[in-house]
Design a protein around this motif. Structure first.
Motif, PDB file in Angstrom:
ATOM      1  N   SER A 112      53.527  36.771  17.858  1.00 19.04           N
ATOM      2  CA  SER A 112      54.851  36.283  17.473  1.00 19.04           C
ATOM      3  C   SER A 112      55.864  37.425  17.503  1.00 19.04           C
ATOM      4  O   SER A 112      55.525  38.598  17.340  1.00 19.04           O
ATOM      5  N   LEU A 122      56.567  29.399  12.447  1.00 19.92           N
ATOM      6  CA  LEU A 122      55.918  28.688  13.540  1.00 19.92           C
ATOM      7  C   LEU A 122      54.804  27.795  13.002  1.00 19.92           C
ATOM      8  O   LEU A 122      54.428  27.873  11.828  1.00 19.92           O
ATOM      9  N   ILE A 173      59.666  36.352  13.533  1.00 21.76           N
ATOM     10  CA  ILE A 173      58.739  35.361  12.999  1.00 21.76           C
ATOM     11  C   ILE A 173      58.066  35.938  11.761  1.00 21.76           C
ATOM     12  O   ILE A 173      57.418  36.974  11.823  1.00 21.76           O
ATOM     13  N   SER A 231      48.030  33.454  16.717  1.00 18.23           N
ATOM     14  CA  SER A 231      49.416  32.989  16.618  1.00 18.23           C
ATOM     15  C   SER A 231      50.335  34.059  16.051  1.00 18.23           C
ATOM     16  O   SER A 231      51.421  34.309  16.575  1.00 18.23           O
ATOM     17  N   VAL A 260      53.155  31.702  10.120  1.00 19.82           N
ATOM     18  CA  VAL A 260      52.655  30.562  10.898  1.00 19.82           C
ATOM     19  C   VAL A 260      51.895  29.643   9.951  1.00 19.82           C
ATOM     20  O   VAL A 260      51.080  30.098   9.142  1.00 19.82           O
TER      21      VAL A 260
END
Length: 248
Positions: free
Chosen positions: A110, A195, A114, A106, A117
Protein backbone atom coordinates in the motif's frame (compact mmCIF):
# COMPACT_ATOMS: atom_id res chain seq x y z
CA UNK A 1 8.29 -24.44 10.90
CA UNK A 2 6.12 -21.40 10.15
CA UNK A 3 7.48 -18.39 8.32
CA UNK A 4 7.26 -15.42 10.69
CA UNK A 5 5.76 -12.24 9.28
CA UNK A 6 6.73 -8.75 10.57
CA UNK A 7 3.32 -8.26 12.19
CA UNK A 8 2.30 -7.70 15.81
CA UNK A 9 -1.22 -9.05 16.41
CA UNK A 10 -2.98 -7.42 19.37
CA UNK A 11 -5.80 -9.35 21.04
CA UNK A 12 -7.63 -7.73 23.98
CA UNK A 13 -9.15 -10.38 26.26
CA UNK A 14 -11.75 -10.12 28.96
CA UNK A 15 -12.83 -13.63 29.99
CA UNK A 16 -14.35 -15.84 27.22
CA UNK A 17 -11.63 -18.43 27.84
CA UNK A 18 -13.24 -21.11 25.65
CA UNK A 19 -13.51 -18.74 22.70
CA UNK A 20 -9.96 -17.53 23.31
CA UNK A 21 -8.77 -21.13 23.04
CA UNK A 22 -10.54 -21.52 19.69
CA UNK A 23 -8.87 -18.34 18.43
CA UNK A 24 -5.41 -19.46 19.55
CA UNK A 25 -6.02 -22.87 17.96
CA UNK A 26 -6.78 -21.14 14.66
CA UNK A 27 -3.61 -19.05 14.91
CA UNK A 28 -1.63 -22.20 15.68
CA UNK A 29 -2.98 -23.73 12.45
CA UNK A 30 -2.25 -20.62 10.38
CA UNK A 31 0.24 -20.99 7.54
CA UNK A 32 2.28 -18.06 8.88
CA UNK A 33 3.25 -16.80 12.32
CA UNK A 34 3.69 -13.40 13.93
CA UNK A 35 4.16 -11.75 17.30
CA UNK A 36 0.93 -12.24 19.24
CA UNK A 37 0.20 -9.81 22.07
CA UNK A 38 -2.54 -10.94 24.45
CA UNK A 39 -3.79 -8.13 26.68
CA UNK A 40 -5.69 -9.67 29.58
CA UNK A 41 -8.05 -6.93 30.75
CA UNK A 42 -8.18 -8.16 34.35
CA UNK A 43 -10.16 -11.31 33.53
CA UNK A 44 -11.54 -13.65 36.16
CA UNK A 45 -10.87 -16.51 33.71
CA UNK A 46 -7.31 -17.83 33.83
CA UNK A 47 -6.12 -16.46 30.49
CA UNK A 48 -2.45 -16.61 31.53
CA UNK A 49 -2.44 -20.40 31.99
CA UNK A 50 -4.28 -20.83 28.71
CA UNK A 51 -1.68 -18.77 26.84
CA UNK A 52 1.11 -20.83 28.42
CA UNK A 53 -0.23 -23.93 26.64
CA UNK A 54 0.71 -22.49 23.22
CA UNK A 55 4.48 -22.80 23.26
CA UNK A 56 4.55 -23.05 19.48
CA UNK A 57 3.25 -19.49 19.18
CA UNK A 58 5.23 -16.32 19.91
CA UNK A 59 2.91 -14.84 22.53
CA UNK A 60 3.60 -11.84 24.72
CA UNK A 61 1.14 -11.89 27.63
CA UNK A 62 0.26 -8.74 29.57
CA UNK A 63 -2.34 -8.48 32.35
CA UNK A 64 -3.87 -5.10 33.16
CA UNK A 65 -4.01 -4.19 36.85
CA UNK A 66 -7.66 -3.16 36.39
CA UNK A 67 -10.35 -3.46 33.75
CA UNK A 68 -9.52 -0.67 31.31
CA UNK A 69 -11.65 -1.55 28.28
CA UNK A 70 -10.71 -2.62 24.74
CA UNK A 71 -9.50 0.78 23.51
CA UNK A 72 -6.95 1.15 26.31
CA UNK A 73 -5.96 -2.53 26.01
CA UNK A 74 -5.27 -2.15 22.30
CA UNK A 75 -3.15 0.93 22.98
CA UNK A 76 -1.11 -1.05 25.49
CA UNK A 77 -0.63 -3.71 22.83
CA UNK A 78 0.52 -1.13 20.30
CA UNK A 79 3.12 0.15 22.76
CA UNK A 80 4.35 -3.40 23.40
CA UNK A 81 4.58 -4.27 19.70
CA UNK A 82 7.93 -4.78 17.98
CA UNK A 83 6.83 -4.51 14.35
CA UNK A 84 5.65 -1.69 12.09
CA UNK A 85 2.44 -3.49 11.11
CA UNK A 86 -0.19 -3.90 13.85
CA UNK A 87 -3.06 -6.33 13.29
CA UNK A 88 -6.14 -6.64 15.48
CA UNK A 89 -8.76 -9.23 16.20
CA UNK A 90 -10.96 -10.14 19.15
CA UNK A 91 -11.11 -13.23 21.33
CA UNK A 92 -14.52 -14.21 19.98
CA UNK A 93 -13.11 -14.61 16.47
CA UNK A 94 -11.40 -17.35 14.45
CA UNK A 95 -8.83 -16.60 11.73
CA UNK A 96 -8.65 -18.52 8.47
CA UNK A 97 -5.44 -20.38 7.59
CA UNK A 98 -4.20 -17.69 5.17
CA UNK A 99 -5.53 -14.62 6.96
CA UNK A 100 -2.16 -13.30 8.10
CA UNK A 101 -0.45 -13.53 4.73
CA UNK A 102 -3.38 -11.90 2.95
CA UNK A 103 -3.31 -8.99 5.37
CA UNK A 104 0.45 -8.68 5.09
CA UNK A 105 0.44 -8.66 1.28
CA UNK A 106 -2.18 -5.90 1.25
CA UNK A 107 -0.51 -3.57 3.73
CA UNK A 108 3.02 -4.17 2.44
CA UNK A 109 2.30 -2.84 -1.07
CA UNK A 110 0.00 0.00 0.00
CA UNK A 111 1.04 3.58 -0.58
CA UNK A 112 2.24 6.09 2.00
CA UNK A 113 -1.23 7.52 2.50
CA UNK A 114 -2.80 4.15 3.30
CA UNK A 115 -3.11 3.73 7.07
CA UNK A 116 -4.82 0.35 7.23
CA UNK A 117 -6.57 -2.57 5.57
CA UNK A 118 -9.73 -4.29 6.71
CA UNK A 119 -10.87 -7.82 5.98
CA UNK A 120 -14.11 -9.71 5.55
CA UNK A 121 -16.18 -10.92 8.51
CA UNK A 122 -18.24 -14.11 8.28
CA UNK A 123 -20.21 -15.89 11.00
CA UNK A 124 -19.07 -19.01 12.89
CA UNK A 125 -22.70 -20.11 13.29
CA UNK A 126 -25.74 -20.04 11.04
CA UNK A 127 -28.36 -18.77 13.52
CA UNK A 128 -30.68 -15.95 12.49
CA UNK A 129 -28.83 -13.18 14.35
CA UNK A 130 -25.42 -14.23 12.99
CA UNK A 131 -26.84 -14.31 9.46
CA UNK A 132 -28.31 -10.84 9.96
CA UNK A 133 -24.90 -9.42 10.89
CA UNK A 134 -23.29 -11.01 7.83
CA UNK A 135 -26.06 -10.16 5.36
CA UNK A 136 -25.93 -6.49 6.31
CA UNK A 137 -22.11 -6.52 6.57
CA UNK A 138 -22.28 -4.88 9.99
CA UNK A 139 -18.59 -5.54 10.77
CA UNK A 140 -17.19 -5.18 7.26
CA UNK A 141 -15.36 -1.93 6.44
CA UNK A 142 -17.85 0.88 5.86
CA UNK A 143 -17.63 1.86 2.19
CA UNK A 144 -19.63 4.91 1.21
CA UNK A 145 -19.47 6.91 -2.02
CA UNK A 146 -15.99 5.92 -3.05
CA UNK A 147 -14.19 5.69 0.29
CA UNK A 148 -13.74 3.30 3.17
CA UNK A 149 -14.62 5.43 6.18
CA UNK A 150 -13.71 2.98 8.91
CA UNK A 151 -12.49 -0.53 9.66
CA UNK A 152 -13.48 -2.74 12.57
CA UNK A 153 -10.82 -4.14 14.86
CA UNK A 154 -12.27 -7.64 14.67
CA UNK A 155 -10.35 -7.84 11.39
CA UNK A 156 -7.87 -5.11 10.51
CA UNK A 157 -4.20 -4.25 10.12
CA UNK A 158 -2.65 -0.78 10.44
CA UNK A 159 0.71 0.91 10.05
CA UNK A 160 2.11 1.63 13.49
CA UNK A 161 3.44 5.05 12.57
CA UNK A 162 -0.05 6.16 11.49
CA UNK A 163 -1.60 4.92 14.75
CA UNK A 164 1.00 6.76 16.82
CA UNK A 165 0.59 9.94 14.79
CA UNK A 166 -3.11 10.20 15.75
CA UNK A 167 -2.69 9.08 19.35
CA UNK A 168 -4.08 5.57 18.79
CA UNK A 169 -7.53 4.67 20.18
CA UNK A 170 -9.60 7.08 22.27
CA UNK A 171 -9.41 5.65 25.80
CA UNK A 172 -12.52 7.51 26.90
CA UNK A 173 -14.42 4.60 25.30
CA UNK A 174 -14.52 2.05 28.13
CA UNK A 175 -16.70 -0.63 26.52
CA UNK A 176 -16.61 -2.13 23.02
CA UNK A 177 -18.33 0.07 20.45
CA UNK A 178 -17.23 3.23 18.69
CA UNK A 179 -13.48 3.14 19.27
CA UNK A 180 -12.86 1.68 15.79
CA UNK A 181 -14.67 4.47 13.87
CA UNK A 182 -13.10 7.08 16.12
CA UNK A 183 -9.60 5.88 15.28
CA UNK A 184 -10.36 5.82 11.55
CA UNK A 185 -11.92 9.29 11.60
CA UNK A 186 -8.75 10.62 13.25
CA UNK A 187 -6.68 8.95 10.53
CA UNK A 188 -8.87 10.50 7.82
CA UNK A 189 -8.38 13.93 9.38
CA UNK A 190 -4.63 13.47 8.85
CA UNK A 191 -5.16 12.62 5.17
CA UNK A 192 -4.88 8.82 5.46
CA UNK A 193 -6.98 6.35 3.45
CA UNK A 194 -8.16 2.80 4.17
CA UNK A 195 -8.38 -0.31 1.99
CA UNK A 196 -10.31 -3.60 1.98
CA UNK A 197 -9.15 -7.14 1.23
CA UNK A 198 -12.10 -9.56 0.95
CA UNK A 199 -9.69 -12.52 0.92
CA UNK A 200 -8.55 -11.78 4.49
CA UNK A 201 -11.36 -13.62 6.27
CA UNK A 202 -12.19 -13.98 9.95
CA UNK A 203 -15.18 -15.81 11.44
CA UNK A 204 -16.94 -14.01 14.29
CA UNK A 205 -18.81 -15.75 17.09
CA UNK A 206 -21.76 -13.37 17.37
CA UNK A 207 -23.63 -13.34 20.67
CA UNK A 208 -26.96 -15.15 20.63
CA UNK A 209 -30.30 -13.83 21.81
CA UNK A 210 -32.42 -10.77 21.17
CA UNK A 211 -31.32 -9.01 24.37
CA UNK A 212 -27.63 -9.30 23.45
CA UNK A 213 -28.47 -8.14 19.91
CA UNK A 214 -30.18 -4.98 21.24
CA UNK A 215 -27.36 -4.26 23.71
CA UNK A 216 -24.74 -4.65 20.99
CA UNK A 217 -26.46 -2.25 18.61
CA UNK A 218 -26.99 0.23 21.41
CA UNK A 219 -23.24 0.18 22.20
CA UNK A 220 -22.32 0.47 18.52
CA UNK A 221 -24.76 3.32 17.95
CA UNK A 222 -23.94 5.28 21.09
CA UNK A 223 -20.18 4.88 20.71
CA UNK A 224 -20.07 5.66 17.01
CA UNK A 225 -22.29 8.73 17.49
CA UNK A 226 -20.03 10.07 20.25
CA UNK A 227 -16.85 9.46 18.24
CA UNK A 228 -18.39 10.96 15.09
CA UNK A 229 -19.24 14.17 16.92
CA UNK A 230 -15.73 14.29 18.33
CA UNK A 231 -13.63 13.41 15.26
CA UNK A 232 -15.63 13.14 12.01
CA UNK A 233 -15.08 15.92 9.48
CA UNK A 234 -16.78 16.40 6.15
CA UNK A 235 -15.17 14.36 3.36
CA UNK A 236 -15.36 15.02 -0.39
CA UNK A 237 -16.96 11.89 -1.82
CA UNK A 238 -16.59 10.11 -5.13
CA UNK A 239 -19.90 9.05 -6.67
CA UNK A 240 -19.73 5.30 -6.09
CA UNK A 241 -22.54 3.47 -4.30
CA UNK A 242 -20.93 0.02 -4.03
CA UNK A 243 -20.57 -1.42 -0.54
CA UNK A 244 -17.65 -3.41 0.84
CA UNK A 245 -17.82 -7.06 -0.12
CA UNK A 246 -20.53 -6.58 -2.76
CA UNK A 247 -18.45 -8.25 -5.49
CA UNK A 248 -17.38 -11.27 -3.37
Amino acid sequence: MKEQLPISLVIPCFNRIKQTRVLLDSLDKNKYGCQIIVIDDCSTDNIEDLVAEYGSLEILYHRNDSNKGPASSRNIGINLSKFDYIAFTDNDCVVTYDWLINMYKSIKVSGDKIAGVGGKIIARRQDLISLYYVYHKILDPWYYKGQFLYLTTANAIFKKQALLKVGCFDESIKIAGGEDPGLCFKLANEGYKLLYNPDAIIAHDFQRGVVNFIKTFYRYGFGCSAQSKKYFKKISFVNNEKFAGMDK
